[in-house]
Scaffold this motif. Sequence first.
Motif, PDB file in Angstrom:
ATOM      1  N   MET A   1       0.800  -1.246   0.208  1.00 59.30           N
ATOM      2  CA  MET A   1       0.097  -0.043  -0.078  1.00 59.30           C
ATOM      3  C   MET A   1       0.893   1.179   0.098  1.00 59.30           C
ATOM      4  O   MET A   1       2.016   1.480   0.596  1.00 59.30           O
ATOM      5  N   THR A   2       0.486   2.405  -0.665  1.00 57.54           N
ATOM      6  CA  THR A   2       1.083   3.510  -0.837  1.00 57.54           C
ATOM      7  C   THR A   2       0.773   4.308   0.237  1.00 57.54           C
ATOM      8  O   THR A   2      -0.279   4.342   0.852  1.00 57.54           O
ATOM      9  N   ARG A   3       1.665   5.245   0.730  1.00 59.51           N
ATOM     10  CA  ARG A   3       1.432   5.902   2.018  1.00 59.51           C
ATOM     11  C   ARG A   3       1.461   7.371   1.604  1.00 59.51           C
ATOM     12  O   ARG A   3       1.949   7.676   0.580  1.00 59.51           O
ATOM     13  N   VAL A   4       0.687   8.241   2.327  1.00 60.21           N
ATOM     14  CA  VAL A   4       0.604   9.524   2.495  1.00 60.21           C
ATOM     15  C   VAL A   4       1.405  10.398   3.367  1.00 60.21           C
ATOM     16  O   VAL A   4       1.126  10.175   4.425  1.00 60.21           O
ATOM     17  N   TRP A   5       2.277  11.356   2.850  1.00 62.76           N
ATOM     18  CA  TRP A   5       3.195  11.951   3.770  1.00 62.76           C
ATOM     19  C   TRP A   5       2.651  13.328   3.673  1.00 62.76           C
ATOM     20  O   TRP A   5       2.271  13.983   2.903  1.00 62.76           O
ATOM     21  N   PHE A   6       2.942  14.022   5.064  1.00 63.44           N
ATOM     22  CA  PHE A   6       2.833  15.506   5.280  1.00 63.44           C
ATOM     23  C   PHE A   6       4.328  16.008   5.924  1.00 63.44           C
ATOM     24  O   PHE A   6       4.521  15.437   6.998  1.00 63.44           O
ATOM     25  N   ILE A   7       4.919  16.834   4.975  1.00 62.76           N
ATOM     26  CA  ILE A   7       6.349  17.063   5.353  1.00 62.76           C
ATOM     27  C   ILE A   7       6.254  18.688   5.367  1.00 62.76           C
ATOM     28  O   ILE A   7       6.020  19.396   4.586  1.00 62.76           O
ATOM     29  N   ALA A  25       9.556   6.057  -3.680  1.00 67.71           N
ATOM     30  CA  ALA A  25       8.794   4.544  -3.151  1.00 67.71           C
ATOM     31  C   ALA A  25       7.584   4.412  -3.509  1.00 67.71           C
ATOM     32  O   ALA A  25       6.860   3.416  -3.212  1.00 67.71           O
ATOM     33  N   GLY A  26       6.953   5.501  -4.417  1.00 68.20           N
ATOM     34  CA  GLY A  26       5.760   5.407  -4.789  1.00 68.20           C
ATOM     35  C   GLY A  26       4.427   6.139  -3.918  1.00 68.20           C
ATOM     36  O   GLY A  26       3.307   5.794  -4.035  1.00 68.20           O
ATOM     37  N   ASP A  27       5.213   6.709  -2.979  1.00 65.39           N
ATOM     38  CA  ASP A  27       4.110   7.082  -2.106  1.00 65.39           C
ATOM     39  C   ASP A  27       3.699   8.598  -2.344  1.00 65.39           C
ATOM     40  O   ASP A  27       4.215   9.171  -3.469  1.00 65.39           O
ATOM     41  N   ARG A  28       2.568   9.167  -1.879  1.00 66.13           N
ATOM     42  CA  ARG A  28       2.309  10.434  -2.197  1.00 66.13           C
ATOM     43  C   ARG A  28       2.550  11.367  -1.165  1.00 66.13           C
ATOM     44  O   ARG A  28       2.472  10.984  -0.082  1.00 66.13           O
ATOM     45  N   VAL A  29       2.743  12.817  -1.475  1.00 57.78           N
ATOM     46  CA  VAL A  29       3.426  13.608  -0.515  1.00 57.78           C
ATOM     47  C   VAL A  29       2.649  15.010  -0.751  1.00 57.78           C
ATOM     48  O   VAL A  29       2.392  15.512  -1.793  1.00 57.78           O
ATOM     49  N   VAL A  30       2.476  15.572   0.400  1.00 58.01           N
ATOM     50  CA  VAL A  30       2.042  16.862   0.806  1.00 58.01           C
ATOM     51  C   VAL A  30       3.177  17.680   1.136  1.00 58.01           C
ATOM     52  O   VAL A  30       3.728  17.447   2.248  1.00 58.01           O
ATOM     53  N   ALA A  31       3.831  18.388   0.283  1.00 54.82           N
ATOM     54  CA  ALA A  31       5.132  19.117   0.756  1.00 54.82           C
ATOM     55  C   ALA A  31       5.047  20.455   1.021  1.00 54.82           C
ATOM     56  O   ALA A  31       4.541  21.253   0.428  1.00 54.82           O
TER      57      ALA A  31
END
Length: 271
Positions: A1-7, A25-31
Amino acid sequence: MTRVWFITGASRGLGRAFTEAALAAGDRVVAAARNLEPLAELADKHPGALVRLPLDVTDRAAVFKGVEQAVAAFGRLDVVLNNAGGLLLGMVEEATEEQLRAHFDVNFFGAVWVTQAVVPHLRAQGSGHLLQVTSMGASGGFASTGMYAAGKAALNSVSEAVAMEVEPFGIKVTILQMGGYDTGLFTVGTTMTEPDPLYAKLRAQLAEMWGDEAGPDPSTAVPAVMELLDLPEPPVRLIVGGASYDMVLQLEQARTEQYRAWERLSRLAPG
């Protein structure tokens, strides 16, 4: 499963390194960052996987609004990297009230605002991992970096409290006591006090002690943290960096030895 990051602080240093690693890694990011321009090329390279969010973490209302936007972007948050920060460099006596308040607004209060904003969302989904970026230097005060260490030490204490408070809701918290990586902290991320000539000798000694070595690239910290995220029972504290691990242990051992040396005096007082 892909993860959602908040950085937070995602445009440079550790924040940028983890943004790149998560996307790879194929994850999604809110930068999130005050200056998003350095992330433009990365956004073009990962359409649909990277959302750039303008954010000043010292603005509590903006932080809460930004977190709502982050959740709306991908529907959830799995990893929150509370990374935004800066360095106030100089002797305690030299620091102005304005400098001190601005420093703690970013390094301590900004991290607390992010924590307060994300916890309700993580609790509602019953999962999530909050990574609090502090420093190996938070183990004790050191000449000219005392304010930085104080802010990070305060975040350490608050984060340990948060870890206990949110554990029943399925939320994990890990304090990342980062070593001396080449993040730009000592250049673009630094605010200097007005040097007092009385401290010139000490400054020269510190400069000689530190040398010109910038430290390893921030990307070298990524593998340890990525492995941490896969652990079913991650630690509440992790020193990130082999050399830093050795230094922190030496500091802790020296402190323990000092306590024991003065045990007799301590036990003279009840309580």
